[in-house]
Design a protein around this motif. Structure first.
Motif, short mmCIF file in Angstrom:
data_model
loop_
_atom_site.label_atom_id
_atom_site.label_comp_id
_atom_site.label_asym_id
_atom_site.label_seq_id
_atom_site.Cartn_x
_atom_site.Cartn_y
_atom_site.Cartn_z
N SER A 1 0.89 -1.15 0.00
CA SER A 1 0.00 0.00 0.00
C SER A 1 0.93 1.20 0.00
O SER A 1 2.11 1.07 0.28
CB SER A 1 -0.91 -0.01 1.22
OG SER A 1 -0.14 -0.09 2.38
N GLU B 1 11.60 -9.43 -1.42
CA GLU B 1 11.80 -9.61 -2.83
C GLU B 1 10.56 -9.28 -3.65
O GLU B 1 10.65 -8.76 -4.74
CB GLU B 1 12.21 -11.04 -3.12
CG GLU B 1 12.57 -11.15 -4.58
CD GLU B 1 13.45 -12.32 -4.83
OE1 GLU B 1 13.23 -13.34 -4.20
OE2 GLU B 1 14.34 -12.18 -5.68
N LEU B 2 9.39 -9.60 -3.13
CA LEU B 2 8.19 -9.46 -3.95
C LEU B 2 7.54 -8.09 -3.82
O LEU B 2 6.48 -7.84 -4.34
CB LEU B 2 7.17 -10.56 -3.60
CG LEU B 2 7.66 -11.98 -3.84
CD1 LEU B 2 6.59 -12.99 -3.48
CD2 LEU B 2 8.10 -12.17 -5.28
N VAL B 3 8.18 -7.18 -3.09
CA VAL B 3 7.61 -5.86 -2.87
C VAL B 3 8.64 -4.83 -3.31
O VAL B 3 9.84 -5.05 -3.18
CB VAL B 3 7.26 -5.66 -1.38
CG1 VAL B 3 6.62 -4.32 -1.15
CG2 VAL B 3 6.34 -6.76 -0.90
N SER B 4 8.16 -3.71 -3.83
CA SER B 4 9.08 -2.67 -4.29
C SER B 4 9.97 -2.18 -3.15
O SER B 4 9.49 -1.86 -2.07
CB SER B 4 8.27 -1.51 -4.85
OG SER B 4 9.09 -0.37 -4.96
N PRO B 5 11.29 -2.09 -3.37
CA PRO B 5 12.20 -1.67 -2.31
C PRO B 5 12.28 -0.16 -2.13
O PRO B 5 13.06 0.33 -1.32
CB PRO B 5 13.55 -2.22 -2.77
CG PRO B 5 13.45 -2.23 -4.25
CD PRO B 5 12.00 -2.47 -4.60
N LYS B 6 11.46 0.59 -2.87
CA LYS B 6 11.60 2.05 -2.88
C LYS B 6 11.55 2.69 -1.49
O LYS B 6 12.38 3.53 -1.16
CB LYS B 6 10.48 2.66 -3.72
CG LYS B 6 10.96 3.11 -5.09
CD LYS B 6 9.83 3.81 -5.80
CE LYS B 6 10.39 4.74 -6.86
NZ LYS B 6 9.32 5.43 -7.58
N VAL B 7 10.57 2.27 -0.69
CA VAL B 7 10.41 2.90 0.62
C VAL B 7 11.58 2.55 1.53
O VAL B 7 12.14 3.40 2.22
CB VAL B 7 9.07 2.48 1.26
CG1 VAL B 7 8.94 3.08 2.63
CG2 VAL B 7 7.92 2.93 0.39
N ALA C 1 8.04 -9.25 -9.37
CA ALA C 1 8.44 -8.29 -8.34
C ALA C 1 9.11 -7.08 -8.98
O ALA C 1 8.85 -5.94 -8.64
CB ALA C 1 9.40 -8.95 -7.37
N SER D 1 7.94 -2.91 -8.99
CA SER D 1 8.71 -1.80 -8.47
C SER D 1 8.76 -0.65 -9.48
O SER D 1 9.06 0.48 -9.12
CB SER D 1 10.11 -2.24 -8.09
OG SER D 1 10.83 -2.55 -9.24
N ALA E 1 8.64 8.48 -1.50
CA ALA E 1 9.81 7.61 -1.71
C ALA E 1 10.43 7.93 -3.06
O ALA E 1 10.15 7.29 -4.05
CB ALA E 1 9.40 6.14 -1.62
#
Lengths: 319, 274
Positions: free
Chosen positions: A239, A265-271, B112, B116, B124
């Motif tokens: 979210s 791995e399966l979630v965007s690392p941006k935050v 994944a 992104s 972000a």
């Protein structure tokens, strides 16, 4: 001869038609329902990766198993397609985690005509943690009275119990091979104990206990080994982040001198990257093992290797 | 103030305000050309570009930009063939883009990775994205000032612009490219929701007050900056999701303005009767 030939021909036609109608699941694994009649193997469907892995380890070559959530897909928001339901109609055993992980299970099981299907809830009989409540989740809580943390499999000891439940389901479905399933279970139960010991030995001597994670998946793991997780998101990973929460985490990370922000791995690392940049920390992956990618599967990774990688990451972060 | 203590909030304000300045500039022309949905259409099409980029092994952001430019040119081309129903061109390109993205995403091995690139969030933002947005903002502001008169003419009436000797084709081309690049980058950076709404809502508000083109442009920039800044503050202190907050504040203001105007008109009417 002619009669037999034409019979064979029409039989082949029927089979090919049936085959054409059988929807193949969008998973790389074999479709068990196609073989169930011929090989007499148990036809098993698992709701997502850890369930698939545990069931495969217990069932070995006595079962045909398919993972319903495709590799590399985030399972929290996943829902079965019509062909998945069709496959379940023909399956012998359906394994799911339960504990509010698969919100679609109750509806699907109710609608199934397949009376012989053994649906095994792997988390049955385990003590579950309460889900954490923020404003958003309270709204959901009104609809579902109970709200648990579903990530049971991330505690090796609880994962062992899940495998035991799966084994019992197999024995119920296929009593002839009871010894085989028991033997497999014993073998991996020892593996789980070993893994648990590795986690205990490694983590108990480390000075720091706080980990910042992408979503609140590691409650059981933290409870077992005395760690404290600070999740960026709640129980479901994707979210939009809310800035006040991010500010709190940055403050916390500064105060507690956290050096590594974990992402999944399966979630965007941006935050995670944004937070790490702000405090000059690094990011690393901590895998909630909700699904492995095709590459990882091809490289022979499984639950145990993923957990050992997690242990290495944790060790580096908490030193 | 506590809110500016954090780097990510400072970035959110910088990028948010930059976009709030340039997007209404593009937005007013888009609205006058009856293409208000173009932001939505382009950001959806850019997903196809991301997927194509991942499949072919090129940078997905470049893929998104390329897909957006192709889609924007496609919208222009269709619009010229059926000028009476220009909004139809958007619907066509949008469905083509979404369809293509759907088909292509089936070939992306690592879902994944795909995710992104799909979702941006204003809180972000990486270094690279901030620089990119700054560059694009400069380009858009420069183009808007240099081509101010030309764009105004074309937006109001393309035919008389041509008669007045304006190189309509070239100006349209430049504008289309700028729109495409802005939308593709901004949608990746702050999310498609903010982009498509900042393109239209501030312009709609400004049109209620602006008595000339110039006034409307300036007012819509003011409105957009106001929505973004208030939205970020509110999101931070009231613990809300920033993207949705910014958009809702805009729509709330618009409704308030329309409502206030109606009441004012009624009061004036009754006063006149008396």
């Amino acid at each position: 001869m002619k009669k037999i030939a034409s019979l064979l021909l029409s039989l082949m036609l029927v089979i090919s038609l049936l085959g054409g109608c059988t929807p193949t699941p969008s998973t790389p694994s074999v479709n068990p329902s196609e073989n169930s009649g011929i090989t007499e193997k148990l036809s098993v469907y698992a709701s997502f990766y850890p369930m698939y892995d545990f069931a495969l380890k217990v069932g070995g070559d006595k079962i045909e198993i398919a993972n319903m959530v495709p590799a590399g897909t985030e399972p929290h928001d996943w829902e079965p397609t019509a062909s998945d339901i069709t496959n379940l109609e023909k399956a012998d055993v359906f394994i799911y985690n339960g504990a509010d992980m698969e919100h679609w299970v109750d509806k699907v099981l109710e609608s199934l005509q397949n009376k012989d299907l053994i649906a095994a809830e792997a988390s049955q009989g385990l003590t579950l943690l309460e889900g954490h409540h923020d404003e958003e989740e309270d709204e959901n809580a009104e609809e579902e009275e109970e709200h648990h943390d579903p990530h049971v499999w991330l505690s090796p000891i609880k994962a062992k119990r899940e495998m035991e439940n799966i084994k019992n389901a197999f024995i119920q479905a296929d009593a002839d091979n009871k010894d085989y399933y028991e033997a497999n279970y014993e073998k991996y139960a020892a593996e789980f104990d070993k893994l648990d010991k590795e986690f205990k030995d490694t983590l108990s001597v480390l000075p720091n206990k706080d980990i910042i994670v992408a979503h609140q998946a590691f409650g059981y793991l933290c409870a077992d080994y005395g760690l404290n997780q600070i999740p960026i998101e709640g129980l479901s990973p994707d979210s939009e982040p809310d800035p006040a929460r991010m500010a709190e985490i940055i403050k916390f990370a500064k105060e507690h001198n956290v050096k590594i922000i974990f992402f999944e791995e399966l979630v965007s690392p941006k935050v995670a990257e944004t937070i790490a940049n702000t405090i000059g920390a690094k990011t690393d992956m901590l895998n909630p093992i909700e699904g492995l990618s095709d590459e990882q599967l091809a490289a022979g990774d499984d639950y145990f290797s993923a957990m050992r990688q997690n242990l290495q990451s944790l060790k580096a972060a908490l030193q | 103030m506590a809110i500016f203590e954090y780097d990510f909030m400072r970035r959110a304000f910088i990028v948010g305000i930059l976009l709030a300045i340039i997007i209404p500039c593009i937005g007013i022309i888009v609205v006058l050309k009856r293409l208000s949905m173009i932001g939505d259409a382009l950001s959806h099409t850019s997903l196809a570009g991301v997927a194509a980029g991942l499949i072919m092994g090129i940078n997905p952001i470049l893929g998104a930009i390329a897909a957006c430019i192709a889609a924007a040119l496609g919208i222009e081309a269709i619009r010229k063939r059926i000028p009476k129903y220009s909004e139809m061109s958007i619907a066509i390109i949008m469905s083509a883009g979404v369809g293509l993205a759907g088909v292509l995403s089936g070939f992306v091995k690592n879902a994944a990775n795909f995710n992104s690139f799909l979702f941006g969030s204003i809180v972000a933002i990486s270094d690279f994205e901030m620089i990119l947005v700054a560059c694009i903002s400069c380009a858009v502001i420069l183009a808007f000032i240099l081509l101010y008169k030309e764009l105004f003419y074309i937006a109001l009436d393309e035919r008389s612009a041509r008669l007045a000797g304006i190189p309509v084709k070239t100006v349209n081309f430049i504008f289309t490219i700028l729109t495409a690049v802005t939308v593709s980058v901004a949608a990746r950076t702050v999310g498609a929701l903010i982009i498509s709404s900042l393109m239209v809502v501030p312009v709609a508000c400004a049109m209620e007050f602006g008595k000339s083109y110039k006034q409307t442009v300036l007012y819509s920039i003011c409105f957009a900056v106001f929505f973004t800044v208030v939205g970020l503050f509110l999101a931070y202190y009231a613990r809300l999701k920033p993207g949705g907050t910014i958009v809702l504040i805009g729509v709330f203001c618009l409704v308030l303005i329309l409502f206030a105007k109606k009441i004012m008109a009624k009061i004036l009417l009754t006063m006149n009767k008396l």
